[in-house]
Design an enzyme around this catalytic site. Structure first.
Site, PDB file in Angstrom:
ATOM      1  N   GLY A  23       0.786  -1.239   0.000  1.00 38.76           N
ATOM      2  CA  GLY A  23       0.000   0.000   0.000  1.00 38.76           C
ATOM      3  C   GLY A  23       0.811   1.279   0.000  1.00 38.76           C
ATOM      4  O   GLY A  23       0.313   2.327   0.417  1.00 38.76           O
ATOM      5  N   SER A  24       2.046   1.251  -0.515  1.00 43.42           N
ATOM      6  CA  SER A  24       2.827   2.499  -0.494  1.00 43.42           C
ATOM      7  C   SER A  24       2.268   3.514  -1.497  1.00 43.42           C
ATOM      8  O   SER A  24       2.319   4.721  -1.251  1.00 43.42           O
ATOM      9  CB  SER A  24       4.310   2.230  -0.755  1.00 43.42           C
ATOM     10  OG  SER A  24       4.543   1.855  -2.086  1.00 43.42           O
ATOM     11  N   MET A 101      -3.832  -7.015  -6.936  1.00 41.87           N
ATOM     12  CA  MET A 101      -3.332  -8.139  -7.714  1.00 41.87           C
ATOM     13  C   MET A 101      -4.440  -9.087  -8.172  1.00 41.87           C
ATOM     14  O   MET A 101      -4.340 -10.304  -8.005  1.00 41.87           O
ATOM     15  CB  MET A 101      -2.253  -8.883  -6.907  1.00 41.87           C
ATOM     16  CG  MET A 101      -1.023  -8.037  -6.683  1.00 41.87           C
ATOM     17  SD  MET A 101      -0.350  -7.425  -8.260  1.00 41.87           S
ATOM     18  CE  MET A 101       1.000  -6.403  -7.701  1.00 41.87           C
ATOM     19  N   ARG A 102      -5.489  -8.511  -8.729  1.00 41.02           N
ATOM     20  CA  ARG A 102      -6.520  -9.318  -9.389  1.00 41.02           C
ATOM     21  C   ARG A 102      -6.804  -8.698 -10.739  1.00 41.02           C
ATOM     22  O   ARG A 102      -6.746  -7.468 -10.881  1.00 41.02           O
ATOM     23  CB  ARG A 102      -7.824  -9.329  -8.567  1.00 41.02           C
ATOM     24  CG  ARG A 102      -7.800 -10.246  -7.386  1.00 41.02           C
ATOM     25  CD  ARG A 102      -9.077 -10.118  -6.572  1.00 41.02           C
ATOM     26  NE  ARG A 102     -10.270 -10.605  -7.254  1.00 41.02           N
ATOM     27  CZ  ARG A 102     -10.650 -11.878  -7.305  1.00 41.02           C
ATOM     28  NH1 ARG A 102      -9.925 -12.808  -6.722  1.00 41.02           N
ATOM     29  NH2 ARG A 102     -11.761 -12.226  -7.918  1.00 41.02           N
ATOM     30  N   LEU A 104      -9.276  -7.465 -13.423  1.00 36.41           N
ATOM     31  CA  LEU A 104     -10.671  -7.017 -13.388  1.00 36.41           C
ATOM     32  C   LEU A 104     -11.458  -7.679 -14.516  1.00 36.41           C
ATOM     33  O   LEU A 104     -10.958  -7.828 -15.621  1.00 36.41           O
ATOM     34  CB  LEU A 104     -10.756  -5.501 -13.549  1.00 36.41           C
ATOM     35  CG  LEU A 104      -9.944  -4.614 -12.605  1.00 36.41           C
ATOM     36  CD1 LEU A 104     -10.448  -3.170 -12.697  1.00 36.41           C
ATOM     37  CD2 LEU A 104      -9.957  -5.081 -11.179  1.00 36.41           C
ATOM     38  N   ASN A 118      -4.604   2.677 -12.938  1.00 35.17           N
ATOM     39  CA  ASN A 118      -3.678   1.686 -12.385  1.00 35.17           C
ATOM     40  C   ASN A 118      -2.269   2.246 -12.484  1.00 35.17           C
ATOM     41  O   ASN A 118      -1.984   3.063 -13.363  1.00 35.17           O
ATOM     42  CB  ASN A 118      -3.780   0.376 -13.169  1.00 35.17           C
ATOM     43  CG  ASN A 118      -2.864  -0.702 -12.607  1.00 35.17           C
ATOM     44  OD1 ASN A 118      -2.751  -0.857 -11.389  1.00 35.17           O
ATOM     45  ND2 ASN A 118      -2.185  -1.435 -13.480  1.00 35.17           N
ATOM     46  N   HIS A 120       1.661   0.872 -12.948  1.00 35.52           N
ATOM     47  CA  HIS A 120       2.389  -0.333 -13.337  1.00 35.52           C
ATOM     48  C   HIS A 120       3.887  -0.021 -13.347  1.00 35.52           C
ATOM     49  O   HIS A 120       4.295   1.020 -13.878  1.00 35.52           O
ATOM     50  CB  HIS A 120       1.922  -0.778 -14.743  1.00 35.52           C
ATOM     51  CG  HIS A 120       2.579  -2.031 -15.197  1.00 35.52           C
ATOM     52  ND1 HIS A 120       2.185  -3.276 -14.762  1.00 35.52           N
ATOM     53  CD2 HIS A 120       3.627  -2.237 -16.032  1.00 35.52           C
ATOM     54  CE1 HIS A 120       2.954  -4.199 -15.322  1.00 35.52           C
ATOM     55  NE2 HIS A 120       3.836  -3.597 -16.088  1.00 35.52           N
ATOM     56  N   GLU A 153     -10.230  -3.396 -20.757  1.00 33.94           N
ATOM     57  CA  GLU A 153     -10.455  -4.822 -20.526  1.00 33.94           C
ATOM     58  C   GLU A 153      -9.212  -5.659 -20.801  1.00 33.94           C
ATOM     59  O   GLU A 153      -9.020  -6.705 -20.197  1.00 33.94           O
ATOM     60  CB  GLU A 153     -11.653  -5.296 -21.351  1.00 33.94           C
ATOM     61  CG  GLU A 153     -12.937  -4.738 -20.737  1.00 33.94           C
ATOM     62  CD  GLU A 153     -14.188  -5.070 -21.516  1.00 33.94           C
ATOM     63  OE1 GLU A 153     -14.242  -6.157 -22.111  1.00 33.94           O
ATOM     64  OE2 GLU A 153     -15.108  -4.229 -21.533  1.00 33.94           O
ATOM     65  N   ASP A 156      -3.283  -4.277 -18.572  1.00 29.78           N
ATOM     66  CA  ASP A 156      -2.120  -3.376 -18.709  1.00 29.78           C
ATOM     67  C   ASP A 156      -2.074  -2.633 -20.045  1.00 29.78           C
ATOM     68  O   ASP A 156      -1.014  -2.130 -20.430  1.00 29.78           O
ATOM     69  CB  ASP A 156      -0.788  -4.138 -18.511  1.00 29.78           C
ATOM     70  CG  ASP A 156      -0.614  -4.631 -17.083  1.00 29.78           C
ATOM     71  OD1 ASP A 156      -1.208  -4.026 -16.170  1.00 29.78           O
ATOM     72  OD2 ASP A 156       0.097  -5.625 -16.884  1.00 29.78           O
TER      73      ASP A 156
HETATM   74  C1  GAR Z   1       3.851  -1.238  -7.190  1.00 27.80           C
HETATM   75  O1  GAR Z   1       5.187  -1.302  -7.620  1.00 27.80           O
HETATM   76  C2  GAR Z   1       2.917  -1.239  -8.376  1.00 27.80           C
HETATM   77  O2  GAR Z   1       3.419  -0.547  -9.474  1.00 27.80           O
HETATM   78  C3  GAR Z   1       2.812  -2.702  -8.674  1.00 27.80           C
HETATM   79  O3  GAR Z   1       2.747  -3.316  -7.418  1.00 27.80           O
HETATM   80  C4  GAR Z   1       3.448  -2.520  -6.476  1.00 27.80           C
HETATM   81  C5  GAR Z   1       2.527  -2.249  -5.326  1.00 27.80           C
HETATM   82  O4  GAR Z   1       3.216  -1.582  -4.310  1.00 27.80           O
HETATM   83  N1  GAR Z   1       1.667  -3.006  -9.468  1.00 27.80           N
HETATM   84  C6  GAR Z   1       1.645  -3.940 -10.399  1.00 27.80           C
HETATM   85  O5  GAR Z   1       2.586  -4.660 -10.641  1.00 27.80           O
HETATM   86  C7  GAR Z   1       0.329  -4.057 -11.131  1.00 27.80           C
HETATM   87  N2  GAR Z   1       0.492  -4.882 -12.295  1.00 27.80           N
HETATM   88  P1  GAR Z   1       2.439  -0.830  -3.172  1.00 27.80           P
HETATM   89  O6  GAR Z   1       1.446  -1.847  -2.584  1.00 27.80           O
HETATM   90  O7  GAR Z   1       3.495  -0.464  -2.187  1.00 27.80           O
HETATM   91  O8  GAR Z   1       1.757   0.346  -3.776  1.00 27.80           O
END
Ligand code: GAR
Length: 212
Positions: A23-24, A101-102, A104, A118, A120, A153, A156
């Site tokens: 959750g940063s 991490m699901r 949609l 989102n 990425h 849909e 990414d």
């Molecule tokens: C982040 O690096 C984000 O970009 C990535 O997960 C991490 C979550 O970190 N997201 C993905 O890979 C989505 N495909 P966080 O929980 O500290 O925000």
């Protein structure tokens, strides 16, 4: 055929965060809201994982939280329909995936078209999917970075709002590159929300135009 145009609303926004882990990025958005850098409030932090540290942070910060256990739903569509219901009953304007991490289903994508963002950790459309920092190192690219995009849909692949690039260094490990990218994630994700609620984002087809 005329191109579909979407313009983000200029208003005090009602934001929902969906997360599965640390959750940063959620914290970076919430910090920006609290400091008045984004004209919005976080009205819900929702997770598929009860033990997500980000959910704990949200509770500590006094935000409304909700955990929905996917195992209690017969299909992924049923699960997403319940999320849509929870978002609509709170009049959510924008949904921010922050390490959610699901994948949609169209049920959620269509209900909030152009209203789900989102983040990425790669320069899309290069390196979609998971463990993309390691993939960037293994591929030998000189630059990687992060992308804030609208969710469509196809995973990414939605319209790109903002990107930031960082160098990939000779001795990088997955951890060091991830940390360098994360600094930029925390900068551009709140920035994308700010632009959105200033009414400065226009989506034409798959291109995003930012006023000013
Ligand atoms: C982040 O690096 C984000 O970009 C990535 O997960 C991490 C979550 O970190 N997201 C993905 O890979 C989505 N495909 P966080 O929980 O500290 O925000």
């Amino acid at each position: 055929m005329s191109e579909e145009i979407y313009r983000s609303p200029r208003k005090t926004g009602r934001v929902a965060i969906l997360l599965s882990g640390r959750g940063s990025n959620f914290r970076a958005i919430d910090d920006a809201v609290r400091e008045g850098r984004i004209d919005a409030g976080i009205v819900l932090v929702l997770s598929n994982k009860e033990d997500a540290p980000g959910l704990r942070t949200a509770r500590e910060r006094g935000l409304e939280t909700l955990c929905l256990d996917p195992k209690l739903f017969a299909t992924r569509e049923d699960y997403d329909a319940e999320i849509v219901r929870r978002l609509e009953e709170r009049n959510v304007d924008l949904v921010c995936l922050a390490g959610y991490m699901r994948i949609l289903t169209p049920v959620l994508c269509r209900a909030f078209k152009n209203r789900i963002m989102n983040i990425h950790p790669a320069l899309l459309p290069s390196f979609p999917g998971l463990h993309v920092q390691q993939k960037a190192i293994d591929w030998g690219v000189r630059f990687s970075g992060c992308t804030v995009h609208f969710v469509a849909e196809e995973v990414d692949m939605g319209p790109i709002i903002l990107q930031a690039a960082v160098p990939v260094l000779r001795d990088d490990t997955e951890e060091t590159l991830s940390a360098r990218i994360l600094v930029e994630e925390h900068r551009i994700y709140p920035e994308a929300l700010r632009l959105f609620f200033e009414g400065r984002i226009e989506v034409r087809g798959r291109r995003v135009f930012i006023d000013g």
